[in-house]
Enzyme design. Structure first.
Site, PDB file in Angstrom:
ATOM      1  N   HIS A   1       0.851  -1.189   0.000  1.00 42.59           N
ATOM      2  CA  HIS A   1       0.000   0.000   0.000  1.00 42.59           C
ATOM      3  C   HIS A   1       0.891   1.245   0.000  1.00 42.59           C
ATOM      4  O   HIS A   1       1.760   1.385   0.857  1.00 42.59           O
ATOM      5  CB  HIS A   1      -0.896   0.030   1.242  1.00 42.59           C
ATOM      6  CG  HIS A   1      -1.877  -1.102   1.301  1.00 42.59           C
ATOM      7  ND1 HIS A   1      -3.133  -1.025   0.730  1.00 42.59           N
ATOM      8  CD2 HIS A   1      -1.793  -2.334   1.864  1.00 42.59           C
ATOM      9  CE1 HIS A   1      -3.777  -2.165   0.934  1.00 42.59           C
ATOM     10  NE2 HIS A   1      -2.980  -2.972   1.618  1.00 42.59           N
TER      11      HIS A   1
ATOM     12  N   HIS B   1      -8.564 -10.614  -1.008  1.00 42.68           N
ATOM     13  CA  HIS B   1      -8.568 -10.433   0.441  1.00 42.68           C
ATOM     14  C   HIS B   1      -9.654 -11.374   0.966  1.00 42.68           C
ATOM     15  O   HIS B   1     -10.841 -11.062   0.898  1.00 42.68           O
ATOM     16  CB  HIS B   1      -8.888  -8.983   0.812  1.00 42.68           C
ATOM     17  CG  HIS B   1      -8.914  -8.737   2.293  1.00 42.68           C
ATOM     18  ND1 HIS B   1      -8.023  -7.892   2.926  1.00 42.68           N
ATOM     19  CD2 HIS B   1      -9.711  -9.223   3.276  1.00 42.68           C
ATOM     20  CE1 HIS B   1      -8.280  -7.868   4.218  1.00 42.68           C
ATOM     21  NE2 HIS B   1      -9.304  -8.673   4.450  1.00 42.68           N
TER      22      HIS B   1
ATOM     23  N   ALA C   1      -6.590  -0.141  10.524  1.00 43.59           N
ATOM     24  CA  ALA C   1      -5.878  -1.421  10.434  1.00 43.59           C
ATOM     25  C   ALA C   1      -4.693  -1.317   9.488  1.00 43.59           C
ATOM     26  O   ALA C   1      -4.826  -0.814   8.377  1.00 43.59           O
ATOM     27  CB  ALA C   1      -6.836  -2.508   9.964  1.00 43.59           C
TER      28      ALA C   1
END
Length: 332
Positions: free
Chosen positions: A14, A131, A253
């Protein structure tokens, strides 16, 4: 003592956007030859124009580093024309169940309604990364999703499917049941358990999704990585958040591991006398599975110690303030 890694690849990264992207991109692009870039931005990267613009922003942020950003589309129902136009610009497509993690509200709500896109991806040889979590009890979400992987692997046997950031012993066992099923695992899931997150005072900087699991799960992941499991690839899932989003009610998160990935992996594999399998884990398996060659880069690490800063701007890194045994000393 020295150790060399050739063309390391981060198969799950990310980078965010704007100032955050500019701050964190060099912390990966300096050490890694390539990385798969996650598309769960706001709005998501779900069209070719946005994807190409995002790639340009990453390339500007990497500076002179030899680093290939491997771009991903955010999964939605795509037409054949859209996929044909995007094929040469993407590494794959990332599927998020709606609401499963950060910025996934636009994800898939019913898998059986998007099978036409799965079929197109299988036909065109476009990898699918998932995911894999349900909305059940937090410790069971990955385990509950495993039958979905099995169903997809059986129904689309030529579709290359990656179980992203696996966290359980059950997921490791599933890897060997289907030829077209692969997995990534993070650094932090090889090291921490839920006890590190919430066993004493809550540590928000270790909170991630999927959440860290039990010791026996960590052990299964670790043994698979140390053994050089041929279907397991390193993907950091490094996910930076500003302190204001971590040390607060409603903690975001994600662990920011980018600055410590290679030194900590070398440390971990050395501790278990498995350095001979690290190259496969951080590069070789991904190259073989996906049939691609990343830019050439040689990273030398030495056991000379490295002091980790407490912060990178307003982001707290994994192992902040610690002295790491290994440090990157040369990149060529």
């Amino acid at each position: 003592m020295e150790f060399t890694i050739n063309s390391p690849i981060d198969m799950h990264l990310h980078l965010r956007e704007g100032a955050m992207l500019e701050r964190v991109t060099p912390l990966t692009s300096e050490h890694f030859s390539a990385a798969i870039i996650m598309p769960n931005l706001v709005p998501p990267v779900d069209n070719l124009e946005r994807l190409l613009q995002y790639r340009q922003e990453i390339e500007a942020a990497r500076g002179d580093d030899v680093f290939d950003p491997l771009m991903m589309l955010f999964f939605r129902q795509y037409s054949e024309a859209e996929l044909l136009a995007a094929r040469e610009h993407i590494f794959g497509i990332k599927l998020y169940p709606a609401g499963a993690t950060t910025n996934s509200e636009a994800g898939v709500k019913a898998l059986d309604e998007v099978e036409e896109t799965f079929a197109l991806m299988e036909k065109m040889g476009i990898p699918l990364m998932i995911h894999g979590e349900t909305h059940g009890f937090v410790m069971d979400r990955e385990k509950e999703f495993l039958p979905v992987y099995a169903k997809l692997a059986e129904k689309f046997p030529k579709l290359k499917i990656t179980m992203e950031h696996i966290t359980t012993r059950d997921a490791v066992e599933l890897l060997d049941r289907y030829e077209n099923l692969y997995a990534t695992v993070t650094l932090h899931h090889l090291v921490i358990t839920l006890n590190d997150v919430a066993g004493g005072l809550l540590n928000p900087h270790l909170f991630c999704k999927p959440i860290a699991k039990r010791p026996e799960d960590r052990e299964a992941l670790l043994q698979a990585a140390l053994a050089g499991h041929p279907k397991l690839m390193f993907g950091s899932d490094s996910a930076p958040h500003p302190i204001s989003k971590k040390e607060c009610c409603g903690c975001a998160a994600g662990l920011f591991t980018a600055p410590v990935c290679l030194p900590t992996l070398v440390e971990l594999f050395e501790q278990h006398d498995a350095l001979g399998n690290l190259q496969a884990f951080v590069s070789g398996n991904a190259q073989r599975i996906h049939g691609f060659t990343p830019p050439a880069k040689t990273v030398k690490l030495e056991k000379i110690g490295m002091d980790m800063p407490a912060r990178y701007g307003d982001v707290v890194p994994y192992r902040a303030g610690e002295t790491l045994p290994w440090a990157v000393t040369d990149i060529s």
